[in-house]
Design an enzyme around this catalytic site. Sequence first.
Site, PDB file in Angstrom:
ATOM      1  CG  LEU A 209     -40.306  -8.565  12.897  1.00  0.00           C
ATOM      2  CD1 LEU A 209     -41.267  -7.764  12.018  1.00  0.00           C
ATOM      3  CD2 LEU A 209     -39.232  -9.118  12.169  1.00  0.00           C
ATOM      4  CG  HIS A 210     -34.707  -6.598  17.602  1.00  0.00           C
ATOM      5  ND1 HIS A 210     -34.840  -7.929  17.604  1.00  0.00           N
ATOM      6  CD2 HIS A 210     -33.436  -6.226  18.112  1.00  0.00           C
ATOM      7  CE1 HIS A 210     -33.328  -8.546  17.622  1.00  0.00           C
ATOM      8  NE2 HIS A 210     -32.760  -7.418  17.977  1.00  0.00           N
ATOM      9  NE  ARG A 211     -30.912  -9.136  14.046  1.00  0.00           N
ATOM     10  CZ  ARG A 211     -30.206  -9.048  14.821  1.00  0.00           C
ATOM     11  NH1 ARG A 211     -29.209  -7.920  14.807  1.00  0.00           N
ATOM     12  NH2 ARG A 211     -29.870  -9.909  15.682  1.00  0.00           N
ATOM     13  NE  ARG A 244     -34.040   0.290  16.129  1.00  0.00           N
ATOM     14  CZ  ARG A 244     -33.128   0.668  16.132  1.00  0.00           C
ATOM     15  NH1 ARG A 244     -32.393   0.756  17.440  1.00  0.00           N
ATOM     16  NH2 ARG A 244     -32.514   1.339  15.200  1.00  0.00           N
ATOM     17  CG  ASP A 283     -35.682  -8.720  13.356  1.00  0.00           C
ATOM     18  OD1 ASP A 283     -35.666  -9.202  14.950  1.00  0.00           O
ATOM     19  OD2 ASP A 283     -35.875  -7.736  13.042  1.00  0.00           O
TER      20      ASP A 283
END
Length: 363
Positions: A209-211, A244, A283
């Site tokens: 997940l990074h969005r 992130r 994502d």
Amino acid sequence: MLVDLIAGARPNFIKIAPIIEAIQEEQKNGTDIEYRLIHTGQHYDKLLSSAFFEQLGIPEPYVNLHAKGETQAELTAAIMHRYEQVLQTRRPDLALVVGDVTSTMACAITAKKMNNIPLAHVEAGIRSGDLTMPEEINRIVTDAITDFFFTTTNTANENLIHIGVPEQRIFFVGNTMIDTLLKQMPRFKKPALWEQYNLAPQQYIVTTLHRPSNVDDPQKLKSLVEAIIQGANGLPIIFPAHPRTMKAFDKINVSAENLHVIEPLGYLEFNYLVKQAKIVVTDSGGITEETTVMKVPCMTLRDNTERPETYTIGTSMLLGTSPSAIQPAFDKLYRGEWKKGEVPELWDGHTAKRIVHILKNLF
């Protein structure tokens, strides 16, 4: 003919590697074509940059711009300023950008403003319709000034025609990311964590997940991770975390014996895990393309995607970003009802050769 190849972030390296190889093959055959690999420095972490160069056999870049910025505006400005300096030393016959990251848009604008250098966009025409995504802005701006459009699907072709791009400037060639995947698949490498966590084929879950919509709000990230833990039914969850996301994890209190949050992996190690996984929860757009080709079930935690073929044709389900959608998807998987999926047209490992052949004829 001199072509500038622009790469700045992890997805760019995967997409640019087969194009370099195809150019080198043309050079061996006597074609008068040169390239300059321009690394913008957008991803400068070793696991997101130099490790990919080593594993994918990408040669040292002509220049690394080392562009940095704390904000989108700062990063864009730094890339544009430093690429402009490169262009002042020698004007290329073509600037070729790939994908949809900040480097893609910034170098596209700079090339066009510097004496209207012809511009080619690989992976042109894909759209999510979501203007809250920085990548969607990058796609729209880049395609607005592109001369030659290389597309991955017929859907992308239709998107371009819809905005008035002449059909003779659109070239449906396939997906260079899949060129790299198919070439490197025999070299996939078992990571050390395989033994460390006692992993077995189809008996663990890979998550990324990074969005911003998923990780910037600590409570949202916590809810998603807790839903994945619950749905896993005790299966190990391997979670390579983008820098992130790793920062976001520091703000939430989530732990489980089967949750293993690790640093990003190299391309060969990560895709070894993906290929053997029971399911991937992500994502990422690129990972959904790779799971489609490897026939691995995939949950896409997004409300929209610029790669609809991954769920209309491939192995992905577009779940949205609500944690409540995760358990029903796991239930479907455990019942053996997940779709098998098909590989989209021209995702055959020969896309880069088609691109370079077209460029040779154009110039």
